[in-house]
Design a protein around this motif. Structure first.
Motif, PDB file in Angstrom:
ATOM      1  N   ASN A  66       0.825  -1.206   0.000  1.00 60.68           N
ATOM      2  CA  ASN A  66       0.000   0.000   0.000  1.00 60.68           C
ATOM      3  C   ASN A  66       0.857   1.252   0.000  1.00 60.68           C
ATOM      4  O   ASN A  66       0.342   2.357   0.024  1.00 60.68           O
ATOM      5  CB  ASN A  66      -0.938   0.008   1.217  1.00 60.68           C
ATOM      6  CG  ASN A  66      -1.978  -1.090   1.111  1.00 60.68           C
ATOM      7  OD1 ASN A  66      -2.434  -1.405   0.023  1.00 60.68           O
ATOM      8  ND2 ASN A  66      -2.342  -1.664   2.246  1.00 60.68           N
ATOM      9  N   ASP A  67       2.176   1.076   0.001  1.00 55.94           N
ATOM     10  CA  ASP A  67       3.102   2.197  -0.013  1.00 55.94           C
ATOM     11  C   ASP A  67       3.051   2.880  -1.381  1.00 55.94           C
ATOM     12  O   ASP A  67       3.333   2.242  -2.401  1.00 55.94           O
ATOM     13  CB  ASP A  67       4.513   1.684   0.265  1.00 55.94           C
ATOM     14  CG  ASP A  67       5.556   2.787   0.322  1.00 55.94           C
ATOM     15  OD1 ASP A  67       5.269   3.910  -0.126  1.00 55.94           O
ATOM     16  OD2 ASP A  67       6.659   2.510   0.820  1.00 55.94           O
ATOM     17  N   PRO A  68       2.683   4.175  -1.451  1.00 56.50           N
ATOM     18  CA  PRO A  68       2.588   4.839  -2.755  1.00 56.50           C
ATOM     19  C   PRO A  68       3.940   4.959  -3.464  1.00 56.50           C
ATOM     20  O   PRO A  68       3.977   5.225  -4.657  1.00 56.50           O
ATOM     21  CB  PRO A  68       2.020   6.223  -2.415  1.00 56.50           C
ATOM     22  CG  PRO A  68       2.360   6.435  -0.978  1.00 56.50           C
ATOM     23  CD  PRO A  68       2.362   5.056  -0.341  1.00 56.50           C
ATOM     24  N   ASN A  69       5.045   4.751  -2.745  1.00 59.63           N
ATOM     25  CA  ASN A  69       6.367   4.821  -3.361  1.00 59.63           C
ATOM     26  C   ASN A  69       6.840   3.467  -3.866  1.00 59.63           C
ATOM     27  O   ASN A  69       7.945   3.353  -4.362  1.00 59.63           O
ATOM     28  CB  ASN A  69       7.389   5.381  -2.362  1.00 59.63           C
ATOM     29  CG  ASN A  69       7.051   6.804  -1.985  1.00 59.63           C
ATOM     30  OD1 ASN A  69       6.734   7.613  -2.847  1.00 59.63           O
ATOM     31  ND2 ASN A  69       7.089   7.095  -0.708  1.00 59.63           N
ATOM     32  N   GLU A  70       6.021   2.439  -3.689  1.00 57.45           N
ATOM     33  CA  GLU A  70       6.412   1.107  -4.124  1.00 57.45           C
ATOM     34  C   GLU A  70       5.420   0.582  -5.149  1.00 57.45           C
ATOM     35  O   GLU A  70       4.218   0.683  -4.965  1.00 57.45           O
ATOM     36  CB  GLU A  70       6.470   0.146  -2.925  1.00 57.45           C
ATOM     37  CG  GLU A  70       6.949  -1.236  -3.304  1.00 57.45           C
ATOM     38  CD  GLU A  70       7.166  -2.112  -2.096  1.00 57.45           C
ATOM     39  OE1 GLU A  70       6.352  -3.041  -1.908  1.00 57.45           O
ATOM     40  OE2 GLU A  70       8.117  -1.885  -1.354  1.00 57.45           O
ATOM     41  N   ASP A  71       5.908   0.051  -6.230  1.00 51.99           N
ATOM     42  CA  ASP A  71       5.076  -0.519  -7.283  1.00 51.99           C
ATOM     43  C   ASP A  71       5.795  -1.755  -7.784  1.00 51.99           C
ATOM     44  O   ASP A  71       6.654  -1.677  -8.657  1.00 51.99           O
ATOM     45  CB  ASP A  71       4.880   0.504  -8.406  1.00 51.99           C
ATOM     46  CG  ASP A  71       3.755   0.118  -9.357  1.00 51.99           C
ATOM     47  OD1 ASP A  71       3.141  -0.948  -9.143  1.00 51.99           O
ATOM     48  OD2 ASP A  71       3.498   0.869 -10.305  1.00 51.99           O
ATOM     49  N   TYR A  72       5.495  -2.894  -7.176  1.00 54.54           N
ATOM     50  CA  TYR A  72       6.223  -4.120  -7.469  1.00 54.54           C
ATOM     51  C   TYR A  72       5.215  -5.218  -7.758  1.00 54.54           C
ATOM     52  O   TYR A  72       4.518  -5.679  -6.867  1.00 54.54           O
ATOM     53  CB  TYR A  72       7.109  -4.498  -6.278  1.00 54.54           C
ATOM     54  CG  TYR A  72       8.180  -5.480  -6.634  1.00 54.54           C
ATOM     55  CD1 TYR A  72       9.371  -5.045  -7.194  1.00 54.54           C
ATOM     56  CD2 TYR A  72       7.995  -6.837  -6.444  1.00 54.54           C
ATOM     57  CE1 TYR A  72      10.362  -5.941  -7.542  1.00 54.54           C
ATOM     58  CE2 TYR A  72       8.975  -7.739  -6.785  1.00 54.54           C
ATOM     59  CZ  TYR A  72      10.164  -7.283  -7.324  1.00 54.54           C
ATOM     60  OH  TYR A  72      11.138  -8.172  -7.675  1.00 54.54           O
ATOM     61  N   LEU A  73       5.093  -5.608  -9.019  1.00 54.60           N
ATOM     62  CA  LEU A  73       4.097  -6.580  -9.449  1.00 54.60           C
ATOM     63  C   LEU A  73       4.634  -7.996  -9.277  1.00 54.60           C
ATOM     64  O   LEU A  73       5.790  -8.265  -9.593  1.00 54.60           O
ATOM     65  CB  LEU A  73       3.758  -6.328 -10.914  1.00 54.60           C
ATOM     66  CG  LEU A  73       2.684  -7.220 -11.533  1.00 54.60           C
ATOM     67  CD1 LEU A  73       1.769  -6.348 -12.382  1.00 54.60           C
ATOM     68  CD2 LEU A  73       3.287  -8.296 -12.390  1.00 54.60           C
ATOM     69  N   THR A  74       3.803  -8.895  -8.741  1.00 57.38           N
ATOM     70  CA  THR A  74       4.163 -10.308  -8.646  1.00 57.38           C
ATOM     71  C   THR A  74       3.057 -11.143  -9.283  1.00 57.38           C
ATOM     72  O   THR A  74       1.881 -10.793  -9.199  1.00 57.38           O
ATOM     73  CB  THR A  74       4.359 -10.777  -7.194  1.00 57.38           C
ATOM     74  OG1 THR A  74       3.133 -10.613  -6.484  1.00 57.38           O
ATOM     75  CG2 THR A  74       5.460  -9.996  -6.508  1.00 57.38           C
ATOM     76  N   ALA A  75       3.448 -12.244  -9.938  1.00 55.92           N
ATOM     77  CA  ALA A  75       2.453 -13.124 -10.550  1.00 55.92           C
ATOM     78  C   ALA A  75       3.048 -14.514 -10.742  1.00 55.92           C
ATOM     79  O   ALA A  75       4.254 -14.668 -10.936  1.00 55.92           O
ATOM     80  CB  ALA A  75       1.992 -12.582 -11.898  1.00 55.92           C
ATOM     81  N   ASP A  76       2.192 -15.521 -10.655  1.00 49.11           N
ATOM     82  CA  ASP A  76       2.533 -16.893 -11.012  1.00 49.11           C
ATOM     83  C   ASP A  76       1.817 -17.198 -12.322  1.00 49.11           C
ATOM     84  O   ASP A  76       0.607 -17.004 -12.429  1.00 49.11           O
ATOM     85  CB  ASP A  76       2.059 -17.888  -9.945  1.00 49.11           C
ATOM     86  CG  ASP A  76       2.796 -17.724  -8.633  1.00 49.11           C
ATOM     87  OD1 ASP A  76       3.972 -17.307  -8.667  1.00 49.11           O
ATOM     88  OD2 ASP A  76       2.213 -18.012  -7.579  1.00 49.11           O
ATOM     89  N   VAL A  77       2.573 -17.662 -13.319  1.00 47.45           N
ATOM     90  CA  VAL A  77       2.019 -17.953 -14.638  1.00 47.45           C
ATOM     91  C   VAL A  77       2.256 -19.418 -14.940  1.00 47.45           C
ATOM     92  O   VAL A  77       3.374 -19.912 -14.809  1.00 47.45           O
ATOM     93  CB  VAL A  77       2.687 -17.078 -15.733  1.00 47.45           C
ATOM     94  CG1 VAL A  77       2.144 -17.422 -17.104  1.00 47.45           C
ATOM     95  CG2 VAL A  77       2.502 -15.602 -15.424  1.00 47.45           C
ATOM     96  N   GLU A  78       1.194 -20.120 -15.319  1.00 44.60           N
ATOM     97  CA  GLU A  78       1.297 -21.534 -15.675  1.00 44.60           C
ATOM     98  C   GLU A  78       0.891 -21.716 -17.135  1.00 44.60           C
ATOM     99  O   GLU A  78      -0.148 -21.237 -17.554  1.00 44.60           O
ATOM    100  CB  GLU A  78       0.386 -22.359 -14.776  1.00 44.60           C
ATOM    101  CG  GLU A  78       0.480 -23.841 -15.008  1.00 44.60           C
ATOM    102  CD  GLU A  78      -0.367 -24.627 -14.025  1.00 44.60           C
ATOM    103  OE1 GLU A  78      -1.042 -25.564 -14.470  1.00 44.60           O
ATOM    104  OE2 GLU A  78      -0.373 -24.306 -12.831  1.00 44.60           O
ATOM    105  N   VAL A  79       1.747 -22.389 -17.913  1.00 45.18           N
ATOM    106  CA  VAL A  79       1.464 -22.676 -19.320  1.00 45.18           C
ATOM    107  C   VAL A  79       1.328 -24.195 -19.434  1.00 45.18           C
ATOM    108  O   VAL A  79       2.297 -24.918 -19.245  1.00 45.18           O
ATOM    109  CB  VAL A  79       2.582 -22.149 -20.238  1.00 45.18           C
ATOM    110  CG1 VAL A  79       2.257 -22.466 -21.700  1.00 45.18           C
ATOM    111  CG2 VAL A  79       2.790 -20.661 -20.048  1.00 45.18           C
ATOM    112  N   THR A  80       0.120 -24.657 -19.710  1.00 44.38           N
ATOM    113  CA  THR A  80      -0.176 -26.090 -19.746  1.00 44.38           C
ATOM    114  C   THR A  80      -0.459 -26.533 -21.194  1.00 44.38           C
ATOM    115  O   THR A  80      -1.227 -25.883 -21.906  1.00 44.38           O
ATOM    116  CB  THR A  80      -1.396 -26.414 -18.856  1.00 44.38           C
ATOM    117  OG1 THR A  80      -1.103 -25.993 -17.531  1.00 44.38           O
ATOM    118  CG2 THR A  80      -1.702 -27.905 -18.870  1.00 44.38           C
ATOM    119  N   TYR A  81       0.172 -27.612 -21.574  1.00 42.24           N
ATOM    120  CA  TYR A  81       0.000 -28.190 -22.915  1.00 42.24           C
ATOM    121  C   TYR A  81      -1.017 -29.323 -22.864  1.00 42.24           C
ATOM    122  O   TYR A  81      -0.974 -30.168 -21.963  1.00 42.24           O
ATOM    123  CB  TYR A  81       1.340 -28.735 -23.413  1.00 42.24           C
ATOM    124  CG  TYR A  81       1.265 -29.464 -24.726  1.00 42.24           C
ATOM    125  CD1 TYR A  81       1.155 -28.754 -25.916  1.00 42.24           C
ATOM    126  CD2 TYR A  81       1.309 -30.851 -24.787  1.00 42.24           C
ATOM    127  CE1 TYR A  81       1.087 -29.421 -27.129  1.00 42.24           C
ATOM    128  CE2 TYR A  81       1.240 -31.517 -25.990  1.00 42.24           C
ATOM    129  CZ  TYR A  81       1.130 -30.798 -27.171  1.00 42.24           C
ATOM    130  OH  TYR A  81       1.060 -31.452 -28.366  1.00 42.24           O
TER     131      TYR A  81
END
Length: 144
Positions: free
Chosen positions: A123-138
């Motif tokens: 919630n810090d307005p000076n911090e903008d750090y995106l995190t994500a888990d991405v799964e690619v399934t065949y």
């Protein structure tokens, strides 16, 4: 393929960036086709090939850059020209954007899941750090 391990000149901003955990959940080894970090830089080079399993991607913004952290990369998923592309744009001001897409002959055999939706964990307005888990399934084609 360009060497984008450094990205734009200038000190990295630890409060602006992206951390992705990407899972190759299929039988093919992926090959890096291209990468571009137009603002900021990858904290370590992307792997040239990815076998079954997870790998990490981390990027940081460049301090004083109006564009923040901007990158994209593409991996070939198979020998038929199918690719996965990840695009991320985390500006100092404005909304973040994050997109994963599959293109090519076998695109319908791959499913993309982002778990959970990409989040900025502060919630810090000076911090903008995106995190994500991405799964690619065949999904293999049905037997003939």
């Amino acid at each position: 393929m360009s060497d984008d391990s450094k990205g734009a000149a200038g000190p990295e901003d630890a409060n602006l960036g992206c951390h992705l955990s990407i899972l190759n959940n299929g039988p093919n080894t992926w090959s890096l086709k291209s990468s571009d970090c137009s603002s900021g830089g990858f904290t370590r080079p992307l792997p040239s090939s990815v076998s079954f399993g997870p790998f990490e991607v981390r990027a940081r913004g460049t301090h004083g850059s109006a564009t923040g952290c901007v990158f994209q990369f593409t991996y070939a998923l198979d020998d038929d020209g199918t690719t996965v592309t990840v695009k991320c744009d985390i500006p100092y001001i404005g909304d973040d954007s994050f997109k994963v897409s599959v293109a090519g002959a076998n695109k319908d055999r791959y499913r993309i899941a982002t778990l959970p939706d990409p989040v900025v964990p502060s919630n810090d307005p000076n911090e903008d750090y995106l995190t994500a888990d991405v799964e690619v399934t065949y999904t293999p084609p049905p037997p003939s």
